[in-house]
Write a protein that holds these residues in place. Structure first.
Motif, PDB file in Angstrom:
ATOM      1  N   SER A 171     -37.449  -7.799  -0.207  1.00 11.79           N
ATOM      2  CA  SER A 171     -36.790  -7.948   1.135  1.00 11.79           C
ATOM      3  C   SER A 171     -35.497  -6.853   0.862  1.00 11.79           C
ATOM      4  O   SER A 171     -34.707  -6.938  -0.164  1.00 11.79           O
ATOM      5  CB  SER A 171     -36.108  -9.530   1.289  1.00 11.79           C
ATOM      6  OG  SER A 171     -35.352  -9.520   2.339  1.00 11.79           O
TER       7      SER A 171
ATOM      8  N   GLN B 274     -35.604 -13.603   1.919  1.00 11.41           N
ATOM      9  CA  GLN B 274     -35.074 -12.977   2.888  1.00 11.41           C
ATOM     10  C   GLN B 274     -33.409 -12.870   2.851  1.00 11.41           C
ATOM     11  O   GLN B 274     -32.946 -14.049   2.490  1.00 11.41           O
ATOM     12  CB  GLN B 274     -35.297 -13.777   4.383  1.00 11.41           C
ATOM     13  CG  GLN B 274     -36.806 -13.678   4.943  1.00 11.41           C
ATOM     14  CD  GLN B 274     -36.841 -12.349   5.416  1.00 11.41           C
ATOM     15  OE1 GLN B 274     -35.950 -11.964   6.418  1.00 11.41           O
ATOM     16  NE2 GLN B 274     -38.004 -11.798   5.310  1.00 11.41           N
TER      17      GLN B 274
ATOM     18  N   SER C 160     -29.662 -12.684   4.536  1.00  5.82           N
ATOM     19  CA  SER C 160     -28.918 -13.067   5.670  1.00  5.82           C
ATOM     20  C   SER C 160     -28.428 -11.970   6.662  1.00  5.82           C
ATOM     21  O   SER C 160     -28.182 -11.048   5.901  1.00  5.82           O
ATOM     22  CB  SER C 160     -27.808 -13.796   5.439  1.00  5.82           C
ATOM     23  OG  SER C 160     -27.049 -13.466   4.608  1.00  5.82           O
TER      24      SER C 160
ATOM     25  N   ALA D 180     -32.302 -16.077   0.788  1.00  8.91           N
ATOM     26  CA  ALA D 180     -32.980 -17.290   1.099  1.00  8.91           C
ATOM     27  C   ALA D 180     -34.377 -16.839  -0.069  1.00  8.91           C
ATOM     28  O   ALA D 180     -34.909 -15.786   0.107  1.00  8.91           O
ATOM     29  CB  ALA D 180     -33.445 -17.832   2.352  1.00  8.91           C
TER      30      ALA D 180
ATOM     31  N   ILE E 197     -31.013 -21.441  -0.870  1.00  4.40           N
ATOM     32  CA  ILE E 197     -30.091 -20.517  -0.208  1.00  4.40           C
ATOM     33  C   ILE E 197     -29.120 -19.953  -1.405  1.00  4.40           C
ATOM     34  O   ILE E 197     -28.180 -20.897  -1.772  1.00  4.40           O
ATOM     35  CB  ILE E 197     -29.437 -20.885   1.073  1.00  4.40           C
ATOM     36  CG1 ILE E 197     -30.449 -21.340   2.170  1.00  4.40           C
ATOM     37  CG2 ILE E 197     -28.493 -19.704   1.678  1.00  4.40           C
ATOM     38  CD1 ILE E 197     -31.489 -20.375   2.509  1.00  4.40           C
TER      39      ILE E 197
ATOM     40  N   MET F  32     -41.441 -17.197   5.759  1.00  4.75           N
ATOM     41  CA  MET F  32     -40.038 -16.895   6.232  1.00  4.75           C
ATOM     42  C   MET F  32     -39.719 -15.987   6.827  1.00  4.75           C
ATOM     43  O   MET F  32     -39.919 -14.985   6.513  1.00  4.75           O
ATOM     44  CB  MET F  32     -39.225 -17.598   4.773  1.00  4.75           C
ATOM     45  CG  MET F  32     -37.953 -17.687   4.988  1.00  4.75           C
ATOM     46  SD  MET F  32     -36.921 -18.597   3.499  1.00  4.75           S
ATOM     47  CE  MET F  32     -37.446 -16.982   2.470  1.00  4.75           C
ATOM     48  N   CYS F  33     -38.782 -16.379   7.571  1.00  7.29           N
ATOM     49  CA  CYS F  33     -37.928 -15.024   8.346  1.00  7.29           C
ATOM     50  C   CYS F  33     -36.628 -15.642   8.717  1.00  7.29           C
ATOM     51  O   CYS F  33     -36.416 -16.522   8.966  1.00  7.29           O
ATOM     52  CB  CYS F  33     -38.489 -14.560   9.516  1.00  7.29           C
ATOM     53  SG  CYS F  33     -38.469 -15.377  11.125  1.00  7.29           S
ATOM     54  N   TRP F  34     -35.601 -14.442   8.613  1.00  4.87           N
ATOM     55  CA  TRP F  34     -34.042 -14.909   9.051  1.00  4.87           C
ATOM     56  C   TRP F  34     -33.875 -14.176  10.333  1.00  4.87           C
ATOM     57  O   TRP F  34     -33.492 -12.931  10.060  1.00  4.87           O
ATOM     58  CB  TRP F  34     -33.350 -14.651   7.856  1.00  4.87           C
ATOM     59  CG  TRP F  34     -31.905 -15.331   7.930  1.00  4.87           C
ATOM     60  CD1 TRP F  34     -31.149 -15.767   8.989  1.00  4.87           C
ATOM     61  CD2 TRP F  34     -31.322 -15.671   6.849  1.00  4.87           C
ATOM     62  NE1 TRP F  34     -30.023 -16.415   8.695  1.00  4.87           N
ATOM     63  CE2 TRP F  34     -30.101 -16.565   7.331  1.00  4.87           C
ATOM     64  CE3 TRP F  34     -31.512 -15.938   5.589  1.00  4.87           C
ATOM     65  CZ2 TRP F  34     -29.149 -17.115   6.406  1.00  4.87           C
ATOM     66  CZ3 TRP F  34     -30.752 -16.656   4.556  1.00  4.87           C
ATOM     67  CH2 TRP F  34     -29.508 -17.199   5.317  1.00  4.87           C
TER      68      TRP F  34
ATOM     69  N   GLU G  74     -29.162 -19.720  10.861  1.00  2.00           N
ATOM     70  CA  GLU G  74     -30.567 -20.475  11.100  1.00  2.00           C
ATOM     71  C   GLU G  74     -31.774 -19.846  10.371  1.00  2.00           C
ATOM     72  O   GLU G  74     -31.705 -18.424  10.720  1.00  2.00           O
ATOM     73  CB  GLU G  74     -30.766 -20.689  12.550  1.00  2.00           C
ATOM     74  CG  GLU G  74     -29.980 -21.420  13.332  1.00  2.00           C
ATOM     75  CD  GLU G  74     -30.362 -21.447  14.903  1.00  2.00           C
ATOM     76  OE1 GLU G  74     -31.429 -20.986  15.217  1.00  2.00           O
ATOM     77  OE2 GLU G  74     -29.264 -21.539  15.734  1.00  2.00           O
ATOM     78  N   ILE G  75     -32.367 -20.356   9.694  1.00  2.00           N
ATOM     79  CA  ILE G  75     -33.569 -19.739   8.758  1.00  2.00           C
ATOM     80  C   ILE G  75     -34.803 -20.386   9.325  1.00  2.00           C
ATOM     81  O   ILE G  75     -34.743 -21.541   9.201  1.00  2.00           O
ATOM     82  CB  ILE G  75     -33.515 -19.579   7.614  1.00  2.00           C
ATOM     83  CG1 ILE G  75     -34.196 -18.652   6.655  1.00  2.00           C
ATOM     84  CG2 ILE G  75     -33.199 -21.056   6.850  1.00  2.00           C
ATOM     85  CD1 ILE G  75     -34.069 -18.367   5.265  1.00  2.00           C
TER      86      ILE G  75
ATOM     87  N   SER H 291     -32.645 -29.563   7.999  1.00  2.00           N
ATOM     88  CA  SER H 291     -33.611 -28.844   8.393  1.00  2.00           C
ATOM     89  C   SER H 291     -34.419 -29.705   9.425  1.00  2.00           C
ATOM     90  O   SER H 291     -34.563 -30.883   9.270  1.00  2.00           O
ATOM     91  CB  SER H 291     -34.549 -28.250   7.436  1.00  2.00           C
ATOM     92  OG  SER H 291     -35.264 -29.064   6.924  1.00  2.00           O
TER      93      SER H 291
END
Length: 356
Positions: free
Chosen positions: A96, A144, A146, A153, A163, A189-191, A198-199, A219
């Protein structure tokens, strides 16, 4: 194209693994497959495009990206390895870039996170933690950063996301500020861009969930399906996400309105999935398809007659969403969007297409 997009090519042989299973911001642990040729200058190419569009050279803005751009005016060169190869199978499991292009995070087979600067210099590393102390039977599935570049993350196969707060400077103290335990393995996963707190992540049981950073350990499910979640991506504006599933379906959800809809039934499992100017989707049928946000086919590339092309395993757009790198067995391809904006009485997009 931003500098971080080109830096990816430093990374070809991070380990001995030669299969493109993980790519982020155009990084891949495999060989390069780009056909570049400096024979045609940019001005000549622009004039040819202008004739095709019936617009004069002074009245169009030309934006060329993709294999055409690489072929005509991009000189891609191998520079260096940023890490030595290890003995045996040592798969790079996740990669990432930070949003500001200052940091690169890499997850290795030994479950360590390696941090590099924008020049490829190894700056730091730290170990990940299992959900149960002493357990080692897990892998890092996704990384990921932020949008504010201060947090990382880490999604793991042992049903948890951590996190970490990294700070903005090197060698700052690292601490876990959130963790989200789940009922099944976290698969992707994506941010989303501009959504600091919010993830979004997918689970093996088919759920797509969101974790809230300010609400510790909180969550909730966005939606659930009956099919394994294989991939997930966010729109450029951060307002929507898409998820790919084992039953070939691709679902889009607006995070503001909480509205979801299945927009695509792809021809194969959408392992390679990302969202830029268009949605790029690839799988194990040797085809890559670009869709618009409504699910209509924009362009399709069929490599079924090419024995050197295998399954597409991962895709990643550059920050502007106009270029995408797609991993394929022992190589990767770069596709560039050919976008023309006409200056008539008002500015409008005349044509957008992808070309290898």
């Amino acid at each position: 194209i931003r500098a971080r997009f080109f830096f990816v090519f430093f990374f070809f042989f991070f380990f001995k693994q030669k299969t493109a299973y993980e790519i982020s911001a155009c990084l891949v642990g495999s060989e390069m497959c780009i056909r570049d040729s400096p024979k045609t200058p940019v001005d000549v190419m622009s004039e040819r495009v202008a004739r095709n569009l019936n617009c004069r050279k002074g009245s169009c803005i030309y934006g060329l990206i993709g294999y055409q751009a690489v072929r005509y005016y991009m000189q891609i060169k191998y520079l260096k390895n940023i890490s030595k190869a290890g003995d045996g199978m040592q798969k790079v499991t996740a990669i990432s870039w930070s949003f500001n292009s200052k940091r690169l995070a890499v997850a290795s087979a030994d479950r360590y996170i390696h941090l590099f600067d924008e020049a490829g210099n190894h700056m730091e590393k730290f170990p990940t933690k299992p959900i149960i102390k002493g357990q080692k039977a897990y892998v890092v599935r996704a990384l990921q950063f932020s949008p504010d570049n201060q947090k990382l993350a880490i999604a793991q196969s042992d049903n948890i996301i951590f996190i970490y707060k990294l700070g903005l400077e090197w060698n700052e103290k690292k601490s876990i500020i959130n963790k989200y335990e789940q009922s099944s393995s976290v698969t992707c996963m994506c941010w989303p861009n501009q959504r600091q707190n919010e993830i979004v992540f997918g689970l093996a049981e088919g759920k797509v969930r969101v974790g809230y950073i300010r609400k510790q350990y909180k969550s909730e499910s966005l939606y659930r399906t009956s099919s394994y979640t294989v991939s997930i991506a966010g729109s450029l504006d951060g307002q929507s996400i898409i998820s790919g599933h084992l039953d070939h379906s691709i679902i889009r959800m607006n995070l503001e309105k909480k509205e979801k809809i299945q927009i695509i039934k792809h021809s194969s499992v959408p392992y390679a999935l990302d969202w830029g100017v268009h949605i790029a989707v690839g799988g194990n049928d040797q085809m890559l398809t670009f869709y618009d946000e409504g699910g209509a086919v924009v362009q399709k590339f069929d490599y079924t007659s090419d024995e050197t092309v295998k399954e597409f395993t991962v895709a990643s757009f550059n920050p502007s969403g106009e270029s995408v790198a797609v991993g394929n067995f022992n190589k990767f391809f770069v596709y560039l969007s050919l976008i023309h904006i006409c200056r008539c009485r008002r500015i409008e997009r005349c044509r957008s297409r992808w070309s290898p």
